[in-house]
Design an enzyme around this catalytic site. Structure first.
Site, short mmCIF file in Angstrom:
data_model
loop_
_atom_site.label_atom_id
_atom_site.label_comp_id
_atom_site.label_asym_id
_atom_site.label_seq_id
_atom_site.Cartn_x
_atom_site.Cartn_y
_atom_site.Cartn_z
N GLU A 152 0.86 -1.18 0.00
CA GLU A 152 0.00 0.00 0.00
C GLU A 152 0.89 1.22 0.00
O GLU A 152 1.73 1.39 0.88
CB GLU A 152 -0.83 0.05 1.28
CG GLU A 152 -2.15 -0.66 1.19
CD GLU A 152 -2.93 -0.51 2.49
OE1 GLU A 152 -2.74 0.51 3.19
OE2 GLU A 152 -3.69 -1.41 2.81
N ASP B 142 -5.44 8.97 10.32
CA ASP B 142 -4.10 8.50 10.67
C ASP B 142 -3.58 9.06 11.99
O ASP B 142 -3.82 10.20 12.33
CB ASP B 142 -3.12 8.85 9.55
CG ASP B 142 -3.34 7.96 8.34
OD1 ASP B 142 -3.19 6.73 8.50
OD2 ASP B 142 -3.68 8.48 7.27
N TYR C 259 -10.71 -4.28 4.26
CA TYR C 259 -9.76 -3.80 5.26
C TYR C 259 -10.49 -3.82 6.60
O TYR C 259 -11.39 -3.02 6.83
CB TYR C 259 -9.34 -2.38 4.89
CG TYR C 259 -8.13 -1.83 5.60
CD1 TYR C 259 -8.01 -1.89 6.98
CD2 TYR C 259 -7.11 -1.20 4.87
CE1 TYR C 259 -6.90 -1.36 7.62
CE2 TYR C 259 -6.00 -0.66 5.52
CZ TYR C 259 -5.91 -0.74 6.89
OH TYR C 259 -4.81 -0.20 7.51
#
Ligand SMILES: Cc1ncc(COP(=O)(O)O)c(C=O)c1O
Lengths: 404, 263
Positions: free
Chosen positions: B44, B55, B170
């Protein structure tokens, strides 16, 4: 007394043309969905509406005055100027209208902890205030740069029982505080309600905030009717994220004869890099949960923004404003730091009102446009807040040294 | 079957992440090639964003470094990096980025360029199921998988997300943002089981994994393990020596993951 019967909007899709939406991490989607459903339910619940009404009247000091600014009108020599006095609300700004609504919803959803972002600290103070009132835990995220330059508001929030987190990521200002608040929320959704400070973010925030702020135009319409029997020809309000402006516009959007004008912060000038004039300088994008207009570079990186006013220092604008701009229903004009500071002094000297530097962006536009209008025409200008918080920094801007 | 889904066919997959342009153009190329050499199944590549809300501090810092090195960092520069990588390895690749980056380039142009360069999937944390409609048909036309995220609080949303997924799913290990952790949500097996009831699309768990033990544990539950912050830390710490370190680290992690029997 003006009867408050909040008309809450019917839009439930969260879209304003192509703008709006819910561009937010999956972790928050269920919570946003719960919030949307709760809001759809409670906005029609008579008990909720009564509670909201009572808080607005008994706690926030509504309705706010619609004040005829006779001296300004005479001095400018054109349109009649009415000021919608949100500066007279409890906590000194329109922010209280929104936090009462959202905190009440949070309470009904069983939440015990409120989190919020704040720029200058006005929304943080309002949130801390309502958290104290409801006995809820409160944590406020504020960019480190802002905690440094707004120490008084940091102390005020702490005095009200809130915990203030200085945010050290990114450019350490409002947008980074929103990032941090969103991140905190993803860690703890169960008991926490994120109380968004403007008509921005993912659905249902822009809709809710608009509804809670629409009390401004609901009152002004009725008050002006009582005083003059007329509709205004123009409504002017300053635009950061756009909450006081959308509240000021809401009840006039369907009145085509009423011109709507949002005053954006042009900083050092719309054409410079030191600006926060999103509608004039920005472009369509997706950020902070919404599709709207943003100041960004070609790749899509969000730009740092600048304005003398910490409350207008945001690189985006709420999705409904993007829509009103695109369709031409509302017009957005940039007001520079210099113009706003001049207006700050002007309204103090002519009307004896120390208005927030944010609000003075709207006043500056009125100064420009009123002389060009006929004497039988009417402008309603929203004074979103009071200017005590700005006195020290304006003095500094003028080179006057005062001990804090 | 999509090229990404194929990655999971014969063994559990190890999927590392690094941020593009951290520390620079050539460093990115070298690091991705090293991950491939170490045995990564899919890499990725994060496209830096000024405000990466999903994040944690480690990846945020990588984005800041990458954008400091090149504040404009045009998307075409990143596509050029991929073209350079492609000269050295055929490893399956996916981009992880925020929707505004894709939106500004144009959905059509972006996904077309992805196919040309062998970018087979996109992970876009701020594009939930409800908003995928504006990109999904265009991505499908260019055979680019939109890899959705499922979290421990997805609840009733799991089925619809899983049914629409291509490539892989995911699975977010725990609440909060990316970054190394010592604990994960304890119902991940149930989460994966719910996904498997409605789709054959493979699953990989990410957010917080950094040790080989954790990777092995996660690969027991799902079809693969994704490691971001730990790789980014290696890049930050070792600079020009990073490729060697990344390759060694990948070897270890891959061994831990592959040891698990496939379903
Ligand atoms: C007094 C005042 N006016 C205006 C604003 C701008 O916000 P909005 O555009 O949401 O009304 C702020 C924000 O802090 C404020 O404090």
């Amino acid at each position: 007394m003006t009867e408050l019967n909040l008309k809450l909007s019917k839009n439930t899709t969260g879209r304003y043309g192509e703008y709006g939406g819910q561009y937010i991490p999956e972790t928050l989607m269920n919570e946003l969905d719960r919030m949307t459903k709760a809001y759809e339910h409670y906005k029609n619940d008579p008990e909720f509406k009564t509670e909201l009404h009572d808080l607005l009247v008994d706690y926030a000091n509504r309705p706010s005055l619609l004040y005829y600014a006779e001296r300004m009108t005479k001095d400018l020599g054109g349109a009649q100027i009415y000021l919608k006095r949100e500066d007279l609300n409890h906590t000194g700004a329109h922010k209280i209208n929104n936090v009462i609504g959202q905190a009440l919803l949070a309470k009904h959803m069983g939440k015990t902890r409120l989190i919020a972002e704040t720029g200058a600290g006005q929304h943080g103070v309002a949130t801390a205030t309502i958290a104290a009132y409801f006995g809820m835990e409160c944590e406020v995220f504020m960019g480190k740069k802002d905690t440094d330059r707004q120490r008084l508001n940091v102390y005020r929030m702490e005095l009200l029982g809130a915990k203030v987190h200085p945010v050290t990521s990114g450019s350490m200002v409002l947008k980074d505080a929103i990032n941090a608040a969103l991140q905190d929320w993803t860690k703890r959704v169960d008991d926490t309600f994120y109380l968004m400070g403007s008509a921005t973010g993912p659905h249902p925030y822009p809709l809710m905030v608009r509804d809670f702020q629409s009390v401004i135009s609901q009152e002004s319409k009725q008050q002006l009717q009582e005083k003059t029997g007329k509709l205004p020809d123009m409504v002017v309000a300053c635009v950061g994220g756009g909450s006081n402006a959308i509240g000021s516009f809401a009840n006039y959007i369907n009145e085509p004869s009423v011109q709507l004008v949002g005053a954006e912060a042009a900083g050092k000038g719309v054409e410079t890099e030191l600006t926060a004039a999103t509608v004039e300088r920005g472009s369509d994008g997706i950020f902070h949960g919404m599709k709207s207009m943003f100041l960004q570079n070609k790749t899509g990186q969000i730009k740092p923004v600048y304005s003398i006013s910490a409350g207008l220092d945001y690189p985006g604008v709420g999705p409904e404003h993007a829509y009103l701009a695109k369709t031409g229903r509302a017009k957005y004009v940039g007001i520079t730091d210099d113009e706003a500071v001049d207006a700050f002094e002007y309204i103090a000297k002519t009307e004896g009102i120390v208005a927030a530097i944010e609000s003075c962006h709207a006043v500056a536009y009125v100064q420009k446009i009123a002389p060009k209008m006929r004497k039988d025409q009417i402008i309603v200008c929203t004074l979103s807040g009071r200017g005590d918080k700005d006195v020290a920094s304006i003095a500094k801007y003028r080179g006057v040294d005062i001990d804090e | 079957m999509s090229k990404i889904a194929e990655v999971f066919k014969n063994h559990k997959a190890f999927i590392p992440f690094i941020a593009a342009n951290d520390p620079d153009f050539q460093g990115t190329v070298n690091n991705v090639v090293a991950l491939a050499k170490g045995g990564a199944d899919l890499v990725e590549i994060g496209i830096p964003f000024s405000d990466p809300v999903a994040d944690g501090p480690v990846i945020q810092a990588a984005d800041i470094r990458a954008l400091k090195a090149d504040p404009d960092l045009p998307m075409d520069t990143i596509f050029d990096m991929v073209a350079e990588i492609r000269k050295q390895t055929a490893i399956p690749l996916a981009f992880l980025t925020y929707l505004n980056i894709v939106f500004q380039y144009g959905y059509e142009a972006f996904t077309k360029r992805c196919t040309e360069l062998g970018i087979d999937g996109l992970v876009i944390p701020d594009m939930p199921y409800e908003e995928r409609g504006e990109l999904a048909p265009i991505a499908a036309k260019h055979d680019v998988d939109l890899i959705p995220l499922v979290t421990p609080v997805s609840g009733d949303r799991i089925e619809k997300i899983a049914k629409a997924a291509t490539g892989f799913i995911y699975v977010v290990s725990s609440l909060g943002v990316t970054g190394e952790r010592s604990e994960f949500a304890n119902d991940l097996s149930d989460l994966v089981a719910r996904i498997r009831k409605v789709t054959d699309v493979p699953t990989a768990i990410g957010f917080g994994i950094h040790t080989a033990e954790q990777a092995a544990e996660m690969a027991q539950i799902a079809d693969g393990a994704i490691v971001g912050s730990a790789c980014v830390n290696i890049v930050a710490e070792y600079g020009e020596q990073a490729p060697t370190k990344l390759q060694d680290y990948t070897k270890q992690m891959k061994a831990a993951v592959v040891g698990n029997p496939v379903r």
